[in-house]
Design an enzyme around this catalytic site. Structure first.
Site, PDB file in Angstrom:
ATOM      1  N   LYS A 154      32.624  16.768   2.330  1.00 62.68           N
ATOM      2  CA  LYS A 154      32.180  17.782   1.374  1.00 62.68           C
ATOM      3  C   LYS A 154      33.284  18.108   0.354  1.00 62.68           C
ATOM      4  CE  LYS A 154      28.221  18.981   3.628  1.00 62.68           C
ATOM      5  NZ  LYS A 154      28.194  18.011   4.736  1.00 62.68           N
TER       6      LYS A 154
HETATM    7  C1  LIG Z   1      27.244  17.127   5.242  1.00 63.82           C
HETATM    8  C2  LIG Z   1      27.675  16.082   6.175  1.00 63.82           C
HETATM    9  C3  LIG Z   1      26.917  14.899   6.373  1.00 63.82           C
HETATM   10  C4  LIG Z   1      25.575  14.675   5.705  1.00 63.82           C
HETATM   11  O1  LIG Z   1      25.669  14.448   4.329  1.00 63.82           O
HETATM   12  P1  LIG Z   1      24.365  14.581   3.402  1.00 63.82           P
HETATM   13  O2  LIG Z   1      24.856  14.421   2.017  1.00 63.82           O
HETATM   14  O3  LIG Z   1      23.829  15.963   3.666  1.00 63.82           O
HETATM   15  O4  LIG Z   1      23.410  13.529   3.819  1.00 63.82           O
HETATM   16  C5  LIG Z   1      27.421  13.936   7.231  1.00 63.82           C
HETATM   17  N1  LIG Z   1      28.593  14.116   7.884  1.00 63.82           N
HETATM   18  C6  LIG Z   1      29.346  15.234   7.726  1.00 63.82           C
HETATM   19  C7  LIG Z   1      30.615  15.366   8.491  1.00 63.82           C
HETATM   20  C8  LIG Z   1      28.921  16.254   6.871  1.00 63.82           C
HETATM   21  O5  LIG Z   1      29.681  17.363   6.728  1.00 63.82           O
END
Ligand SMILES: *Cc1c(COP(=O)(O)O)cnc(C)c1O
Length: 494
Positions: free
Chosen positions: A112
């Site tokens: 993120k």
């Molecule tokens: C948010 C997240 C995901 C999923 O990503 P999306 O863009 O929502 O599909 C996968 N792994 C981690 C560690 C995340 O924080």
């Protein structure tokens, strides 16, 4: 033709990127999508020589055309600096014919950070450009990773306040402590008695409450969103797919024009959508492999064309992917329908009324590049153990979902193409599960366990968790879900 953004539901005028970034979501309920997917093809040689920031500028410039070069460069410089522990921002770890694309070298140790480091600067810049005089308030409920990454990104950005509500139940000790110790005058963190759904629902109610909205307007505030539906988050995610392809090329790991596969552990469909967009721009990608945990709505959808979220919500060991409604899928549907907003309106109405929809044959025929499968908790632990013991490489639970689904894919298809697996979190963010997989210690306290594991597996504890235990808890407030509105009013003195 100049780049412009429009809503998947067709109910709003086309708008400039800065407006899309400020608004977050379209007023017809749809998501903003770019009208054009610019081709990379004539620039392959140039791209091969670019560093991460140059590549980011190249991509962002193609989409955010109403920002000046200087504005974009400033946002990029502020985002991708020493906050990242790796100078290259990302890393690619080679394990046999797999390349793990490590997207977790930012402050909060999850992918993120890649987008939430730049979003605040884009919002601030868009706000200045539109001569907005109101103070922007970012309101977020988090299931763990988004909240902390948003707090880090928005901390001390002028003209913006950020308020995060996290559920007292259901997030890891590290995740909670990361948020409670957040610094920055403009950051507010509150625990909610309840689970993530309770917090999320309460916030949605606040955002839709007209009386409340008027009150804020009167006090010169405007709400915006740090959610993954914001194009200011989506577009910067294209960068790391493009950058890593050309890095592989530069290092002679692939040949010019060679097609690769990309595997993405998926929740809200944001990360994999960025990979899909990069394919549409001409990046040589063959299959996009969508990896889910046991909340496998997307696996079923990809294999049947039916999206059905009428099922039990499961708590898994990859919690950041525990999600039943993948918001960003709407953008993909729009694309495979041939940009038909009539179809999208119908599908989204079905979803709202019946928790279910089925796409038509034309759309199904446009999904061939997407492959979907899932892995359960046991498989995830097996994957972590296997790759650690055989290759001396440690992955977290989310990445292991990707790894296990890739193994199933390879077994079924025999496809041997070189493959990138998006590695979305540091194993140190989910130490308990790592220990469940490797069975190294009897320690139950998460912070002690982190220290123990670090010694046993001889990997240094990343900065983001190292001093966490001793850091001052700045935010200690907890409220009930029916108090959320008042808590916000108090913070904003409205
Ligand atoms: C948010 C997240 C995901 C999923 O990503 P999306 O863009 O929502 O599909 C996968 N792994 C981690 C560690 C995340 O924080």
């Amino acid at each position: 033709m100049e780049q412009i953004f429009k809503s998947t539901r067709g109910g709003e005028k086309r708008i400039k990127s800065s407006q899309g970034i400020l608004k977050g979501i379209s007023s017809d309920g749809g998501l903003y999508v770019p009208e054009i997917f610019p081709s990379l093809k004539s620039d392959f040689d140039k791209l091969k020589g670019m560093n991460y920031k140059e590549c980011a500028f190249y991509i962002l410039k193609k989409y955010f055309v109403d920002f000046t070069d200087d504005e974009l460069k400033e946002c990029i410089d502020k985002a991708y600096d020493s906050k990242f522990s790796s100078e290259e921002i990302i890393s690619l770890a080679a394990v046999e014919n797999i390349y793990f694309l490590e997207l977790y070298h930012g402050k909060t140790l999850a992918f993120k950070d890649m987008a939430l480091s730049i979003l605040p600067h884009l919002i601030k810049c868009a706000s200045d450009k539109s001569e907005n005089k109101k103070e922007i308030v970012i309101l977020t409920a988090t299931s763990g990773d988004t909240g902390k990454a948003a707090l880090e990104g928005f901390a001390n950005v002028n003209g913006i306040k950020i308020i995060v509500f996290y559920p007292e139940k259901g997030i890891s000790e590290v995740q909670k402590r990361q948020m409670q110790t957040q610094e920055g005058k403009n950051t507010f963190v509150i625990g909610v008695n309840g689970n993530f759904d309770d917090a999320q629902r309460a916030i949605k109610e606040v955002l839709n409450d007209d009386e409340f909205k008027n009150l804020l307007e009167k006090n010169d505030y405007m709400f915006s969103s740090a959610n993954s539906i914001n194009i200011g988050r989506l577009i910067p995610q294209i960068v790391y797919y493009v950058y890593s392809y050309f890095k592989l090329l530069r290092e002679n790991r692939i040949d010019s024009g060679e097609e690769i596969n990309i595997v993405v552990p998926t929740g809200n469909f944001g990360n994999i959508l960025a990979a899909y967009y990069s394919k549409k721009m001409g990046l040589p990608i063959d299959k996009l492999i969508c990896a889910s945990n046991e909340n496998n709505v997307l696996t079923d959808f990809i294999n049947t064309g039916i999206y059905d979220c009428e099922r039990n919500f499961l708590i898994t060991n990859s919690p950041s992917m525990d999600i039943l409604i993948s918001s960003n899928l709407e953008r993909f549907l729009y694309d495979i329908s041939g940009q038909d907003s009539k179809v999208i309106n119908k599908l989204m109405k079905d979803l709202k009324e019946n928790s279910k929809y089925e796409i038509n044959d034309y759309m199904k025929s446009n999904m061939k590049d997407l492959y979907g499968d899932f892995a359960n908790d046991n498989e995830v632990l097996k994957g972590i153990k296997e790759i650690y013991e055989e290759c001396n490489y440690l992955i977290d639970t989310h990445t292991s979902v990707g790894y296990m689904v890739y193994k199933k894919y390879k077994e079924k298809t025999g496809d041997n193409k070189k493959t990138i697996i998006a590695s979305t979190a540091s194993p140190f963010k989910f130490t308990k599960s790592i220990n469940d997989a490797l069975e190294l210690s009897d320690e139950n306290d998460e912070f002690k366990l982190i220290k123990e594991l670090s010694e046993i597996i001889k990997i240094e504890i990343p900065k983001g968790v190292k001093d966490l235990e001793d850091k001052e808890k700045i935010h200690n407030e907890i409220c009930n879900k029916d108090e959320i509105k008042n808590v916000i009013k108090n913070i904003l003195k409205a």
